[in-house]
Write a protein that holds these residues in place. Sequence first.
Motif, PDB file in Angstrom:
ATOM      1  N   UNK A  87       0.963  -1.328  -0.022  1.00  0.00           N
ATOM      2  CA  UNK A  87      -0.071   0.027  -0.014  1.00  0.00           C
ATOM      3  C   UNK A  87       0.811   1.271   0.078  1.00  0.00           C
ATOM      4  N   UNK A  88       1.980   1.213   0.537  1.00  0.00           N
ATOM      5  CA  UNK A  88       2.876   2.542   0.935  1.00  0.00           C
ATOM      6  C   UNK A  88       3.533   2.639  -0.463  1.00  0.00           C
ATOM      7  N   UNK A  89       3.701   1.581  -1.333  1.00  0.00           N
ATOM      8  CA  UNK A  89       4.226   1.974  -2.776  1.00  0.00           C
ATOM      9  C   UNK A  89       3.002   2.416  -3.638  1.00  0.00           C
ATOM     10  N   UNK A  90       1.827   2.047  -3.364  1.00  0.00           N
ATOM     11  CA  UNK A  90       0.711   2.704  -4.114  1.00  0.00           C
ATOM     12  C   UNK A  90       0.725   4.138  -3.816  1.00  0.00           C
ATOM     13  N   UNK A  96       1.319   9.786  -5.429  1.00  0.00           N
ATOM     14  CA  UNK A  96       2.058  11.045  -5.038  1.00  0.00           C
ATOM     15  C   UNK A  96       2.567  11.532  -6.325  1.00  0.00           C
ATOM     16  N   UNK A  97       3.632  10.644  -6.725  1.00  0.00           N
ATOM     17  CA  UNK A  97       4.636  11.181  -7.989  1.00  0.00           C
ATOM     18  C   UNK A  97       3.628  11.304  -9.086  1.00  0.00           C
ATOM     19  N   UNK A  98       2.724  10.318  -9.440  1.00  0.00           N
ATOM     20  CA  UNK A  98       2.072  10.649 -10.659  1.00  0.00           C
ATOM     21  C   UNK A  98       1.323  12.114 -10.753  1.00  0.00           C
ATOM     22  N   UNK A  99       0.491  12.278  -9.462  1.00  0.00           N
ATOM     23  CA  UNK A  99      -0.210  13.475  -9.474  1.00  0.00           C
ATOM     24  C   UNK A  99       0.677  14.733  -9.308  1.00  0.00           C
ATOM     25  N   UNK A 100       1.959  14.552  -8.936  1.00  0.00           N
ATOM     26  CA  UNK A 100       2.727  15.763  -8.855  1.00  0.00           C
ATOM     27  C   UNK A 100       3.344  16.204 -10.274  1.00  0.00           C
ATOM     28  N   UNK A 144       6.734   5.289   2.876  1.00  0.00           N
ATOM     29  CA  UNK A 144       6.312   6.057   1.766  1.00  0.00           C
ATOM     30  C   UNK A 144       7.437   7.115   1.154  1.00  0.00           C
ATOM     31  N   UNK A 145       7.955   7.673   2.013  1.00  0.00           N
ATOM     32  CA  UNK A 145       9.172   8.538   1.564  1.00  0.00           C
ATOM     33  C   UNK A 145      10.275   7.653   0.736  1.00  0.00           C
TER      34      UNK A 145
END
Length: 987
Positions: A583-586, A591-595, A667-668
Amino acid sequence: MSRAMQCQSCLPWGSWARCLAGSRGTRSMSVCAAAMPGPAGRCLLRKILRTSSISLPRGCVRSLQGDSQESSAQPGSSRHGQSQLRNVASSGAIKKHQKSLSAWFSHQPNEERQFGPSFSLDAVHVDPVIRESSLEEILKPSPDLTIQNQLQQPRRKVISLHNLFDVDACGRQVKNVVLYGTVGTGKSTLIKKMVVDWCHGRLPRFELVIPFSCEDLSHSHAHVSLRRLITKKYQHLRDVVPVLESSNLRVLFILNGLERLNLDFRLAGTELCCDPNEPVPPSAIVVNLLRKYLLPEASIIVTTRPSAVRRIPGKYVGRYAEICGFSDTNLQKLYFQMRLSQPGCSGEESQDRSSAEQENLVEMLSRNLERHNQITAACFLPSYCWLVCTTLHFLYFTRTVPPSQTLTGIYTSFLRLNFSGEVLDSTDPTHISMMKYVAKTVGKLAYEGVMSRKTCFSEEDLRQCFEVEMKTESELNLLEVFRSDVFRFFLSPCVQPGKEHTFVFTIPAMQEYLAALYVVLGEKKTLAQRVGKELSEVIGKVSEDVAVVVNIVSKVLPLRFLPVLFNLLKIFPRYFSRVSGKDRDTIAHTMAEELFKEEDYYNDDVLDQINSSILGVEGPMRHPDEAPDDEVFELFPIFMGGILSRRNRAILEQLGCSIKNLAAFEIAQAMKKTVIRKGRKGLPPSELMDYLFFLHEFQNERFAAEAVRSLRAVNLSSVKMTPLKCSVLASVMSTTCHEVEELNLTSCNLDSGSLKTLFPVLLRCKALHLQLNSLGSDACKEIRDLLLHDKCVVSSLRLANNPVGEQGARYLAEALAGNRSLTQLSLLHTALGDPGAEAIARHLAENQHLQELNLGYNSLTDTAALRVVEVAKRHETLDKVHLYFNDISEDGKRALDSLRMDRDGVRALVFLTAGTDVSDYWSHILNVVQRNLPFWDRERVWQHLALLLQDLESSRSQTANPWRKAKFLRVESEVKKMLGKLQDGSL
């Protein structure tokens, strides 16, 4: 009352719009009354003295004794009681109590001091509208909430806070008042203002005010008497409490937040109690006070949310009053005027400038409110007015950004101010926090809206998010409480024509915040993930009990396979925990895709978007039939990063939304590779500003250092660099000390203050682009200090199209004399004039590293131009001086044309020709003209181009070389083409 409650329980769910129904009205004015009553008579002063430690002179005692004997002969116990009342009211104990309450209730929460200057309630307070209500109105279903229905609703009587205890319509004296309102309408602030008013003598109806927090009472389970309860909290009243019952003192009890208490008014549940000295549960004290069985003459005001109003039987309530917030736009304007015009609001800038900026903000905000935009509906809630002012303070008056100053921190603290860890329903056994419930339900709606690029939601959308998974009675009860108390804090009817029956988030950015919270909390799960989590929790809970049983059975019976099966069973929770780690990878991937969404690359940066959403966009209004722009959700990934910061996680923990340290770390780690890899790619300036703002919100120095270290060139051209953005850039770049190859701040509205903020960053930049800013002499003073700093590595400095002037040139000349790193300096079109050029020429000889100097378009005459060239000829490294578009005569041109690189060591770029040949730099000069034409005087450019054309034609006629003639004709055609475009206005 019981019948009313039964009717309420049988009401149909109705439409979602009904839970938002509320009346709008005009402003409620508070009246300041006279001061407290005067001193009491002497006869009862003796009685108080016997119960206190105050001593008086003998003469006074004898006088009191004589007066006591005379008064004892006079009949009339009522006069005696009134004298006693006045005596108690004027006692030192109550004055100490007032002083203590004033100090406590005037204290503002940490958020006030953290996100702007702290204001007292007397300085910044606007009373919300309070309307008289009734139990019947509370219990009956509300009509669908649309703008039209709100305007057609019957107007209820407006009543001020100080008149709540006036006689009712039947002439009966009101003793118990229930003041209710949804979350965010300002109940607690209103009570604080009421207490402060009493402390300052502006509430003379009552001689003693005793506030209680129902939250505190709910945590106390021990039996306690009313007398002990008061003296334990207010020690100054220990001499007053014994005479409360017998003195006829006008007392007001304030019970704030009744929804925190579970009250039972049945005699079987709460027995009668009339003795203030009898220990009973705190809830029993509250019940008997409301019953008027305990201190029947005391007045009581209760604040609560709408769902808890029915906990008090109607026969015990003299008046119901609803806080309707700032339902008048004039109240909103008044609040903003008072809040944004405070002297300390704009920091330490000059008074004239800050005052003008404050007035401009208030004016823009007022115009936006008058347009009846969505912000007008949002500011119906006073708490949202606070959020608007706090956000504007953050955007406009933030000069430095400590870790606590983040946009995510503002929204998280805003939710703490309004929810403060409250449970949604104190009667529900789950005791789920209000914020946790909001994250699970409203967060789901917000997330689905972000993913589908939608901001308007139909009632069907609401049912899908709130009602589909309701299975138990408890869940339905929680939903009903949420609809009654919290729903319209987050969602309000849309004000756009044609969308009146849809809902939008009250504050647009709140949709992105809640969507981010929904994702980071891990609420976004598939069906298999939810079932696996529940099964893992069940197995984990029973594993210890099963272990004990298996051990016993295995010793009695030879069943060797049981321990094996049990060990296999225990593997499941460990396996599931590893799988759930995905889930953390998701989350990191989301986050990266939306950024880095490419479709958002050329929008305004997020800080400008927030500013526009509050102050509006100046210009003509959009036609209703015009297609709207696509919705942008660039704050969503930034909020995700901000929520993961340590400080925001600590606040969310208080609100019942727990994010573990390990989860944030994982997550980080999962996000690092993707984000840094995509951040290395060339991002448009506005998108790069969003990326830097994300790193600031994330508040992870190690992560930011790795991300910034990969940025060798930072291009923020055309981004309006406000003080906040400069502070964010400086803060993020300070996480590492690497040299930056290029920093482009062209056309960024910079000034001397901006350069001062960015000073540590500018020191480490090799190529520094500062063209097209408002950099005058003050800014040049900062640049001088920068270039003279021993750690400065700036090698190329471009200051074209800035109002440097003569004084600025002097500062720059001083910098040239002592600098050891600069090799290129562009002062194109900087209003130097001859004095400025002379100042530079005087100090140029002291410089030993400059290689190129651009003084074009500065109104230089022959004398200044030749003076600069003479110094340049003797310079060790300077080999190129740009002097085009200056006021140089034909004689000056011939003198400059005679320069030879091999002989004089310097080349002067003045015209497009070099003797009888075309200059090697003709294309460079024309490109400079074309790039800067929008910022130059077109008429003067026309004159210079005409002179260049004449010079080309003259030089062409002097050469017989056909190859050179062809080159001249090519350059002439380019100049003629530029002149034609200038004439047509297409250039």
